[in-house]
Scaffold this motif. Sequence first.
Motif, PDB file in Angstrom:
ATOM      1  N   VAL A 175       0.827  -1.205   0.000  1.00  0.00           N
ATOM      2  CA  VAL A 175       0.000   0.000   0.000  1.00  0.00           C
ATOM      3  C   VAL A 175       0.861   1.255   0.000  1.00  0.00           C
ATOM      4  O   VAL A 175       0.506   2.267  -0.630  1.00  0.00           O
ATOM      5  N   TRP A 176       2.020   1.209   0.664  1.00  0.00           N
ATOM      6  CA  TRP A 176       2.838   2.415   0.746  1.00  0.00           C
ATOM      7  C   TRP A 176       3.306   2.875  -0.623  1.00  0.00           C
ATOM      8  O   TRP A 176       3.508   4.076  -0.842  1.00  0.00           O
ATOM      9  N   GLN A 177       3.472   1.929  -1.567  1.00  0.00           N
ATOM     10  CA  GLN A 177       3.893   2.324  -2.909  1.00  0.00           C
ATOM     11  C   GLN A 177       2.800   3.124  -3.617  1.00  0.00           C
ATOM     12  O   GLN A 177       3.080   4.081  -4.344  1.00  0.00           O
ATOM     13  N   ARG A 178       1.554   2.737  -3.415  1.00  0.00           N
ATOM     14  CA  ARG A 178       0.453   3.525  -3.979  1.00  0.00           C
ATOM     15  C   ARG A 178       0.375   4.891  -3.307  1.00  0.00           C
ATOM     16  O   ARG A 178       0.186   5.919  -3.966  1.00  0.00           O
ATOM     17  N   SER A 179       0.545   4.890  -1.988  1.00  0.00           N
ATOM     18  CA  SER A 179       0.440   6.139  -1.240  1.00  0.00           C
ATOM     19  C   SER A 179       1.525   7.123  -1.644  1.00  0.00           C
ATOM     20  O   SER A 179       1.268   8.328  -1.803  1.00  0.00           O
ATOM     21  N   VAL A 180       2.739   6.631  -1.811  1.00  0.00           N
ATOM     22  CA  VAL A 180       3.838   7.513  -2.218  1.00  0.00           C
ATOM     23  C   VAL A 180       3.556   8.118  -3.581  1.00  0.00           C
ATOM     24  O   VAL A 180       3.771   9.327  -3.809  1.00  0.00           O
ATOM     25  N   ARG A 181       3.054   7.308  -4.506  1.00  0.00           N
ATOM     26  CA  ARG A 181       2.755   7.839  -5.845  1.00  0.00           C
ATOM     27  C   ARG A 181       1.629   8.873  -5.792  1.00  0.00           C
ATOM     28  O   ARG A 181       1.685   9.895  -6.487  1.00  0.00           O
ATOM     29  N   LEU A 182       0.617   8.602  -4.987  1.00  0.00           N
ATOM     30  CA  LEU A 182      -0.462   9.584  -4.854  1.00  0.00           C
ATOM     31  C   LEU A 182       0.039  10.881  -4.230  1.00  0.00           C
ATOM     32  O   LEU A 182      -0.325  11.982  -4.679  1.00  0.00           O
ATOM     33  N   ALA A 183       0.878  10.770  -3.219  1.00  0.00           N
ATOM     34  CA  ALA A 183       1.410  11.971  -2.571  1.00  0.00           C
ATOM     35  C   ALA A 183       2.287  12.763  -3.537  1.00  0.00           C
ATOM     36  O   ALA A 183       2.166  13.997  -3.634  1.00  0.00           O
ATOM     37  N   LEU A 184       3.163  12.071  -4.284  1.00  0.00           N
ATOM     38  CA  LEU A 184       4.005  12.765  -5.258  1.00  0.00           C
ATOM     39  C   LEU A 184       3.162  13.348  -6.390  1.00  0.00           C
ATOM     40  O   LEU A 184       3.463  14.433  -6.897  1.00  0.00           O
ATOM     41  N   GLY A 185       2.109  12.624  -6.776  1.00  0.00           N
ATOM     42  CA  GLY A 185       1.195  13.176  -7.771  1.00  0.00           C
ATOM     43  C   GLY A 185       0.547  14.459  -7.273  1.00  0.00           C
ATOM     44  O   GLY A 185       0.396  15.428  -8.029  1.00  0.00           O
ATOM     45  N   GLY A 186       0.175  14.487  -6.001  1.00  0.00           N
ATOM     46  CA  GLY A 186      -0.386  15.706  -5.425  1.00  0.00           C
ATOM     47  C   GLY A 186       0.602  16.848  -5.417  1.00  0.00           C
ATOM     48  O   GLY A 186       0.246  18.001  -5.707  1.00  0.00           O
ATOM     49  N   VAL A 187       1.858  16.543  -5.100  1.00  0.00           N
ATOM     50  CA  VAL A 187       2.903  17.583  -5.146  1.00  0.00           C
ATOM     51  C   VAL A 187       3.021  18.153  -6.558  1.00  0.00           C
ATOM     52  O   VAL A 187       3.088  19.376  -6.753  1.00  0.00           O
ATOM     53  N   CYS A 188       3.040  17.264  -7.565  1.00  0.00           N
ATOM     54  CA  CYS A 188       3.169  17.723  -8.956  1.00  0.00           C
ATOM     55  C   CYS A 188       1.967  18.569  -9.381  1.00  0.00           C
ATOM     56  O   CYS A 188       2.130  19.547 -10.121  1.00  0.00           O
ATOM     57  N   SER A 235      -7.350   4.550   1.853  1.00  0.00           N
ATOM     58  CA  SER A 235      -8.690   4.985   2.250  1.00  0.00           C
ATOM     59  C   SER A 235      -9.099   6.256   1.508  1.00  0.00           C
ATOM     60  O   SER A 235      -8.260   6.977   0.952  1.00  0.00           O
ATOM     61  N   LEU A 236     -10.393   6.515   1.519  1.00  0.00           N
ATOM     62  CA  LEU A 236     -10.923   7.721   0.889  1.00  0.00           C
ATOM     63  C   LEU A 236     -10.362   8.976   1.554  1.00  0.00           C
ATOM     64  O   LEU A 236     -10.069   9.974   0.879  1.00  0.00           O
ATOM     65  N   VAL A 237     -10.197   8.936   2.863  1.00  0.00           N
ATOM     66  CA  VAL A 237      -9.632  10.084   3.577  1.00  0.00           C
ATOM     67  C   VAL A 237      -8.197  10.351   3.115  1.00  0.00           C
ATOM     68  O   VAL A 237      -7.801  11.503   2.913  1.00  0.00           O
ATOM     69  N   GLU A 238      -7.420   9.293   2.925  1.00  0.00           N
ATOM     70  CA  GLU A 238      -6.045   9.465   2.455  1.00  0.00           C
ATOM     71  C   GLU A 238      -6.009  10.051   1.048  1.00  0.00           C
ATOM     72  O   GLU A 238      -5.190  10.928   0.748  1.00  0.00           O
ATOM     73  N   ILE A 239      -6.907   9.582   0.197  1.00  0.00           N
ATOM     74  CA  ILE A 239      -6.954  10.121  -1.164  1.00  0.00           C
ATOM     75  C   ILE A 239      -7.291  11.604  -1.143  1.00  0.00           C
ATOM     76  O   ILE A 239      -6.694  12.412  -1.869  1.00  0.00           O
ATOM     77  N   LEU A 240      -8.247  11.984  -0.306  1.00  0.00           N
ATOM     78  CA  LEU A 240      -8.599  13.395  -0.177  1.00  0.00           C
ATOM     79  C   LEU A 240      -7.399  14.224   0.283  1.00  0.00           C
ATOM     80  O   LEU A 240      -7.193  15.354  -0.179  1.00  0.00           O
ATOM     81  N   PHE A 241      -6.594  13.655   1.170  1.00  0.00           N
ATOM     82  CA  PHE A 241      -5.415  14.369   1.648  1.00  0.00           C
ATOM     83  C   PHE A 241      -4.358  14.476   0.543  1.00  0.00           C
ATOM     84  O   PHE A 241      -3.833  15.566   0.273  1.00  0.00           O
ATOM     85  N   TYR A 242      -4.065  13.357  -0.109  1.00  0.00           N
ATOM     86  CA  TYR A 242      -3.005  13.344  -1.125  1.00  0.00           C
ATOM     87  C   TYR A 242      -3.339  14.222  -2.326  1.00  0.00           C
ATOM     88  O   TYR A 242      -2.451  14.878  -2.891  1.00  0.00           O
ATOM     89  N   LEU A 243      -4.597  14.234  -2.748  1.00  0.00           N
ATOM     90  CA  LEU A 243      -4.972  14.954  -3.963  1.00  0.00           C
ATOM     91  C   LEU A 243      -5.758  16.228  -3.674  1.00  0.00           C
ATOM     92  O   LEU A 243      -6.210  16.901  -4.605  1.00  0.00           O
ATOM     93  N   GLY A 244      -5.919  16.569  -2.410  1.00  0.00           N
ATOM     94  CA  GLY A 244      -6.583  17.813  -2.026  1.00  0.00           C
ATOM     95  C   GLY A 244      -5.667  18.709  -1.223  1.00  0.00           C
ATOM     96  O   GLY A 244      -5.298  19.802  -1.663  1.00  0.00           O
ATOM     97  N   SER A 245      -5.238  18.235  -0.075  1.00  0.00           N
ATOM     98  CA  SER A 245      -4.395  19.050   0.808  1.00  0.00           C
ATOM     99  C   SER A 245      -2.968  19.179   0.297  1.00  0.00           C
ATOM    100  O   SER A 245      -2.381  20.275   0.311  1.00  0.00           O
ATOM    101  N   VAL A 246      -2.390  18.076  -0.164  1.00  0.00           N
ATOM    102  CA  VAL A 246      -0.989  18.118  -0.614  1.00  0.00           C
ATOM    103  C   VAL A 246      -0.792  19.089  -1.781  1.00  0.00           C
ATOM    104  O   VAL A 246       0.154  19.888  -1.770  1.00  0.00           O
ATOM    105  N   PRO A 247      -1.644  19.072  -2.833  1.00  0.00           N
ATOM    106  CA  PRO A 247      -1.469  20.069  -3.901  1.00  0.00           C
ATOM    107  C   PRO A 247      -1.547  21.502  -3.385  1.00  0.00           C
ATOM    108  O   PRO A 247      -0.783  22.363  -3.843  1.00  0.00           O
TER     109      PRO A 247
END
Length: 449
Positions: A175-188, A235-247
């Motif tokens: 799961v951490w590999q998906r999370s890292v990609r989502l977080a980096l995607g949010g940064v980009c 989780s949905l909450v994590e996705i909201l954070f990675y693609l909402g808060s992180v950007p």
Amino acid sequence: MILRMPAVPFPRLDGGDVDPWRWHLAITAVFAALVCWRLGIPSKIYFDEVHYVPAARKMLAHLPANAEHPLLGKSAIAAAIALWGDSPVVWRIPSAVMGVVGLFAFGRMLWWAGHIGGHARGRVASVAGMVLLATDFAWFIQSRIAMLDMVMAGFAMMALWLVAAACALPAGTPVWQRSVRLALGGVCLGLAMGAKWSVLPVVALVGLFAVAARGLTGGRAAMARADLAPFPGVSLVEILFYLGSVPLIAYVATFFPAFGWSQNAPSLIGLPQWHTYMLELQASVIKHHPYQSVWYQWVGNWRAIWYLYENVDGAQRGVVLIGNPFSMLVGLGALAWCGWATVRPGGRQRWDTGLVVALYAACLMLWIVGAKPVQFYYHYLLPGTFLMAALALAVEDLWQAGPRWRREALGIVVIAVGIFVWFWPIIAAMPLHKGAMSYEDWMWLKSWQ
């Protein structure tokens, strides 16, 4: 004794579900060579470099500059000047780097997108798409000029690659590999916004897609199998954070250089008010420009912009921004096919075609309903990019239809490359040996003049 280098095989495009990363690297290398070849010509500021190069110089002196746009694109030019000196090649390095990286990311995005939901598509689409985007004129031209657009578009493609990979990684991936990609995607995504606001529709759609896909499948056991559900384990909450808060955090971080301006510096608390000021500045540009155009002229590819046409560096040279006359028009048919493939009956609907249509429509709609009074063809950069994605998906569909259709699929790519080669002198600032009337060789429409 003859020494032989070990062969690095390029797998056949119809050779099963094998990652075509070697093809992606090869196409990227060729494009990088074309972009960097004589990058310093013209050896003077041209077109909108007149805004952004002086702005970068002011930023190095801690002075406010070009306040109507976010800072990242200008910060990149300023950093290049600080590192390597104030010269034409250096001004254009950020755009060149992001154009090359963005092209590679575009190919990787198409590859991973073909694997979401347990499918095994994307080989032909990713390779054809990279060639089509590299030869659509706009991606190449914007990679060779010190403007903000390519920094924005490059980060946008990186974000789409990372999010698509996070969604399509095979079952059993930690799961951490998906999370890292989502977080980096949010940064980009945040960095793309920090270069230019034109990317806002992409940011919104990526977030909506991720949230909707996870929300729709997360509560349905039949649809939430480990090998089919998007972002399994996240989780949905994590996705909201990675693609909402992180950007948002990454976007705010791009304004840090402005906090040190010696005059009229914004503050972290005052950023909302600063954005109101930025919007007012953008809306205040109402003076007619001879090369301004509107969205339907971009779609029809009948209004060009001359970035350069003068005697410079010892020869008559020109750079005209239009779309590839073949791929930009054939792409409209492919876009219609993508719409049909998304809703066609018989249980053969595709989500990837629908997302491409949505991205194209949203990025174009920004300029149809937007309040910016003066618009130009370069605002079509992102819609045109997704148009090439649509054409790539159509090419792959033809290729997979059987041997009798592969000639047509290959022909689309070959014709696009051929027209790019024909227009090369007038898009790459090559010497034009017929003098001031040289442009006539490429002006297929009077409206391009």
